[in-house]
Scaffold this motif. Structure first.
Motif, mmCIF file in Angstrom:
data_model
loop_
_atom_site.group_PDB
_atom_site.id
_atom_site.type_symbol
_atom_site.label_atom_id
_atom_site.label_comp_id
_atom_site.label_asym_id
_atom_site.label_seq_id
_atom_site.Cartn_x
_atom_site.Cartn_y
_atom_site.Cartn_z
ATOM 1 N N ILE A 163 -7.292 1.396 -3.057
ATOM 2 C CA ILE A 163 -6.652 0.123 -2.713
ATOM 3 C C ILE A 163 -5.435 0.374 -1.824
ATOM 4 O O ILE A 163 -5.218 -0.329 -0.826
ATOM 5 C CB ILE A 163 -6.267 -0.655 -3.989
ATOM 6 C CG1 ILE A 163 -7.534 -1.122 -4.705
ATOM 7 C CG2 ILE A 163 -5.364 -1.847 -3.659
ATOM 8 C CD1 ILE A 163 -7.312 -1.667 -6.109
ATOM 9 N N GLY A 164 -4.644 1.400 -2.157
ATOM 10 C CA GLY A 164 -3.507 1.758 -1.319
ATOM 11 C C GLY A 164 -3.931 2.092 0.100
ATOM 12 O O GLY A 164 -3.304 1.650 1.071
ATOM 13 N N ALA B 269 -6.853 -10.813 -2.440
ATOM 14 C CA ALA B 269 -7.956 -9.858 -2.587
ATOM 15 C C ALA B 269 -7.494 -8.607 -3.344
ATOM 16 O O ALA B 269 -8.231 -8.067 -4.169
ATOM 17 C CB ALA B 269 -8.518 -9.490 -1.217
ATOM 18 N N ILE B 270 -6.262 -8.170 -3.081
ATOM 19 C CA ILE B 270 -5.722 -6.997 -3.781
ATOM 20 C C ILE B 270 -5.600 -7.285 -5.273
ATOM 21 O O ILE B 270 -5.952 -6.454 -6.110
ATOM 22 C CB ILE B 270 -4.362 -6.591 -3.183
ATOM 23 C CG1 ILE B 270 -4.548 -6.082 -1.757
ATOM 24 C CG2 ILE B 270 -3.682 -5.527 -4.040
ATOM 25 C CD1 ILE B 270 -3.263 -5.959 -0.981
ATOM 26 N N LEU B 271 -5.111 -8.465 -5.588
ATOM 27 C CA LEU B 271 -4.991 -8.863 -6.989
ATOM 28 C C LEU B 271 -6.350 -8.822 -7.677
ATOM 29 O O LEU B 271 -6.492 -8.308 -8.790
ATOM 30 C CB LEU B 271 -4.378 -10.260 -7.099
ATOM 31 C CG LEU B 271 -4.199 -10.804 -8.501
ATOM 32 C CD1 LEU B 271 -3.225 -9.949 -9.293
ATOM 33 C CD2 LEU B 271 -3.742 -12.241 -8.452
ATOM 34 N N LEU B 272 -7.377 -9.320 -6.999
ATOM 35 C CA LEU B 272 -8.731 -9.288 -7.559
ATOM 36 C C LEU B 272 -9.247 -7.854 -7.680
ATOM 37 O O LEU B 272 -9.903 -7.512 -8.662
ATOM 38 C CB LEU B 272 -9.677 -10.134 -6.712
ATOM 39 C CG LEU B 272 -9.420 -11.648 -6.733
ATOM 40 C CD1 LEU B 272 -10.281 -12.352 -5.697
ATOM 41 C CD2 LEU B 272 -9.654 -12.205 -8.120
ATOM 42 N N GLY C 230 0.813 -1.217 0.000
ATOM 43 C CA GLY C 230 0.000 0.000 0.000
ATOM 44 C C GLY C 230 0.838 1.255 0.000
ATOM 45 O O GLY C 230 0.550 2.218 -0.718
ATOM 46 N N VAL C 231 1.908 1.260 0.800
ATOM 47 C CA VAL C 231 2.798 2.419 0.843
ATOM 48 C C VAL C 231 3.452 2.621 -0.519
ATOM 49 O O VAL C 231 3.486 3.733 -1.054
ATOM 50 C CB VAL C 231 3.868 2.262 1.951
ATOM 51 C CG1 VAL C 231 4.917 3.364 1.861
ATOM 52 C CG2 VAL C 231 3.222 2.268 3.327
ATOM 53 N N VAL D 220 -6.947 5.657 -11.339
ATOM 54 C CA VAL D 220 -6.044 6.168 -10.312
ATOM 55 C C VAL D 220 -6.773 6.254 -8.971
ATOM 56 O O VAL D 220 -6.218 5.889 -7.935
ATOM 57 C CB VAL D 220 -5.449 7.535 -10.717
ATOM 58 C CG1 VAL D 220 -4.663 8.157 -9.573
ATOM 59 C CG2 VAL D 220 -4.570 7.376 -11.938
ATOM 60 N N LEU D 221 -8.011 6.710 -8.978
ATOM 61 C CA LEU D 221 -8.793 6.749 -7.735
ATOM 62 C C LEU D 221 -8.943 5.353 -7.143
ATOM 63 O O LEU D 221 -8.866 5.169 -5.930
ATOM 64 C CB LEU D 221 -10.175 7.365 -7.982
ATOM 65 C CG LEU D 221 -10.214 8.875 -8.061
ATOM 66 C CD1 LEU D 221 -11.590 9.354 -8.509
ATOM 67 C CD2 LEU D 221 -9.844 9.498 -6.723
#
Length: 148
Positions: free
Chosen positions: A81-82, A98-101, A21-22, A75-76
């Motif tokens: 997600i970040g 979950a992030i990949l999805l 995320g960072v 981008v939003l």
């Protein structure tokens, strides 16, 4: 580093999620989290992005070098997600799967909660004194000398 590791030395799979995320927010903003703190000492990059998100101004963080070529809703989504990845509570953070999805599908994303390390240093004006320290207007501490 994630707050649970920094504070408690607790290792989990969510450490990588926090770091991801960072990095995602750093890529979008074009600024390093550490160097952003040097130029804006009252708020780290994560906190700045969080404030802009809450004010519906998240696109203000986008790096000027890509300002002409990005797709705003993508981008939003990446900013959201970040922010989901850097939430203070590790149980609130998504898994890497979950992030990949989230990145590959146009599913509805949950609203992020407050990220970790969003602490402001108190300002030095007299209107913000909390009783823990007193400062004069010119940033000199006020000391009272007493005899023994």
């Amino acid at each position: 580093m994630s707050p649970e590791y920094v504070i408690f030395g607790k290792f989990s799979t969510k450490l990588d999620v926090f770091s991801f995320g960072v990095i995602l927010l750093e890529i979008i903003s074009g600024k390093k989290n550490s160097s952003f703190y040097e130029t804006h000492p009252t708020l780290p990059l994560i906190g700045h992005v969080w404030e802009l998100w809450r004010e519906d101004r998240a696109l203000d963080i986008v790096d000027s070098s890509i300002i002409e070529s990005f797709v705003s809703h993508e981008v939003l989504r990446c900013i959201q997600i970040g922010l989901l990845c850097v939430q203070e509570d590790a149980t609130d953070r998504p898994t890497m799967l979950a992030i990949l999805l989230m990145l590959s599908c146009e599913t509805t994303l949950p609203s992020p909660k407050q990220p970790a390390f969003v602490l402001r240093r108190p300002s030095n004006d007299l209107g913000s004194i909390t009783g823990k320290g007193f400062y004069s207007i010119n940033d000199v501490t006020i000391t009272t000398f007493e005899a023994r």
